[in-house]
Design a protein around this motif. Structure first.
Motif, PDB file in Angstrom:
ATOM      1  N   SER A   6      37.031  -9.655  53.018  1.00 12.81           N
ATOM      2  CA  SER A   6      37.029 -10.659  54.082  1.00 12.81           C
ATOM      3  C   SER A   6      37.496 -11.981  53.492  1.00 12.81           C
ATOM      4  N   ILE A 107      34.947  -9.559  60.646  1.00 19.62           N
ATOM      5  CA  ILE A 107      33.902  -8.533  60.633  1.00 19.62           C
ATOM      6  C   ILE A 107      32.820  -8.973  61.607  1.00 19.62           C
ATOM      7  N   VAL A 110      28.027  -5.894  60.054  1.00 24.21           N
ATOM      8  CA  VAL A 110      27.913  -4.815  59.076  1.00 24.21           C
ATOM      9  C   VAL A 110      26.920  -3.809  59.654  1.00 24.21           C
ATOM     10  N   VAL A 120      31.421  -1.072  58.836  1.00 23.82           N
ATOM     11  CA  VAL A 120      31.543  -2.357  59.523  1.00 23.82           C
ATOM     12  C   VAL A 120      32.185  -2.180  60.895  1.00 23.82           C
ATOM     13  N   ALA A 135      32.939 -10.138  50.166  1.00 18.27           N
ATOM     14  CA  ALA A 135      32.910 -11.388  50.930  1.00 18.27           C
ATOM     15  C   ALA A 135      33.631 -12.462  50.124  1.00 18.27           C
ATOM     16  N   VAL A 143      30.072 -13.178  56.205  1.00 17.62           N
ATOM     17  CA  VAL A 143      29.571 -11.915  55.657  1.00 17.62           C
ATOM     18  C   VAL A 143      28.297 -12.167  54.854  1.00 17.62           C
ATOM     19  N   CYS A 147      24.464 -10.539  55.441  1.00 10.88           N
ATOM     20  CA  CYS A 147      23.977  -9.520  54.507  1.00 10.88           C
ATOM     21  C   CYS A 147      23.002 -10.013  53.451  1.00 10.88           C
ATOM     22  N   ILE A 242      28.041  -4.301  48.791  1.00 12.45           N
ATOM     23  CA  ILE A 242      28.582  -5.585  49.253  1.00 12.45           C
ATOM     24  C   ILE A 242      28.469  -6.600  48.126  1.00 12.45           C
TER      25      ILE A 242
END
Length: 366
Positions: A6, A107, A110, A120, A135, A143, A147, A242
């Protein structure tokens, strides 16, 4: 390995360039419809320059050098506008096989992040699965916000704001680095452009010098960018599949001059650690090794010199006079060769010893 990144700024495309060479399949999503020209002059220095050399982009960087003149502490051979650097990285990656840019795409959420995949939902509703989500969407990372819980992300606001914009050049303009320090600190939050412009006009209405010319050209500036000066510190950069990269993980603020160099170097280290993995392996070990290797250097680079912001950005007229007098004296002194030779070589600043990654380097140079 299927990787979703992203952010199409600096860190994301750099990571992608190396990972594609190592055999990964990359998708980069970017919320803007096109690459944005925003950003100030940035220096590529220390180990980051070695990364650029590996990518074969030194000549392109030199072509876009700002050619700005000023004191030795403000300019370098590898100074470039951030937007130009992003364009160079995009050009170097856009036609590589197994690489897909998706602009005007974000996004949305998630869906899951577990032992098998990270799933996603993209902004247009499609749900996709990847082996890794990166991210690299900047200090206000959406993101990261999704998360990582707030207690794991320390956002340090320094009470400062920076505005970047370009205006038409006049025949009387020169190539010298010029600066004016405003003595009031704006109190605001990140808002839409019209409100940001109103704030800037109010703060600089009586500043004098070239302020009125900048204010007059602000509304027409195609690259107006208003930035809150914040430092990002995370207790941990990754969670299962992630990982945060660049400013999303550790924005050092423009006061350090190290944001771009950290993004480039960090992307190389992350790619190198991921390249160590055997096919199909969970990336957790690589992500932990990346953080263990790079984090101590990042924390050192995030330290803000004691003269910033209180001295370099004074809030009273007499402090501003002292600062300007000191800068003028230093500039004059630095023009004397024997004085300049006594100052440290800035090319060594940010000189992180790059680890060797045989799997990655063999594929990059084969």
């Amino acid at each position: 390995m299927r990787v979703l990144i992203s952010g199409a700024g600096i860190a994301g495309p750099t990571l992608a360039w190396f990972l594609v060479k190592a055999g990964a399949r990359i998708t980069i999503v970017e919320k803007s419809r096109t690459l944005l020209p925003h950003g100030q002059n940035v220096d590529i220095q220390g180990s980051a320059l070695a990364v650029i050399k590996m990518m074969g982009l030194v000549d392109q960087i030199r072509r876009f050098n700002t050619t700005e003149r000023g004191t030795s502490s403000f300019t370098s051979e590898f100074e470039i506008l951030r937007g130009d650097l992003a364009a160079i990285l995009h050009q170097a990656t856009k036609d590589i096989p197994n690489f897909d840019y998706r602009f005007d795409t974000t996004i949305r959420r998630v869906v899951s992040n577990d032992d098998s995949t990270v799933k996603v939902e993209l902004s247009y509703g499609e749900v996709q699965e990847f082996d890794l989500l990166v991210a690299a969407d900047g200090q206000w990372s959406k993101v990261r916000k999704q998360c990582f819980s707030p207690e794991h992300v320390n956002v340090v606001h320094l009470g400062m704001y920076v505005v970047h914009l370009t205006i038409p050049r006049l025949s009387s303009d020169n190539d010298w680095w010029n600066t004016s320090v405003k003595d009031r600190v704006a109190r605001s939050i990140q808002k839409r452009r019209t409100i940001q412009e109103e704030l800037v006009r109010k703060e600089f209405a009586d500043a004098g010098w070239l302020a009125q010319r900048l204010l007059d050209g602000m509304a027409q500036a195609p690259d107006f960018y208003f930035q809150v000066v914040q430092r990002i510190k995370m207790s941990k950069w990754s969670s299962s599949r992630i990982v945060c990269l660049g400013d999303a993980a550790h924005a050092p603020t423009p006061l350090t001059g190290m944001g771009t160099s950290l993004a480039l170097t960090g992307a190389y280290v992350l790619a190198g650690e991921l390249a160590k993995l055997d096919e199909g392996k969970h990336p957790l070990k690589a992500l932990e090794s990346y953080e263990k290797t790079f984090r101590p250097f990042v924390e050192e680079m995030q330290k803000i010199p004691f003269v910033l912001p209180a001295i370099v950005h004074p809030e009273t007229a007499w402090k501003r006079w002292i600062f300007q007098t000191c800068v003028s004296t230093l500039s004059t002194a630095m023009a004397i060769p024997w004085v300049a030779s006594r100052f440290p070589d800035e090319s060594n600043e940010g000189n992180f010893p790059l680890p060797e990654y045989p799997r990655l380097q063999d594929k990059c140079f084969s």
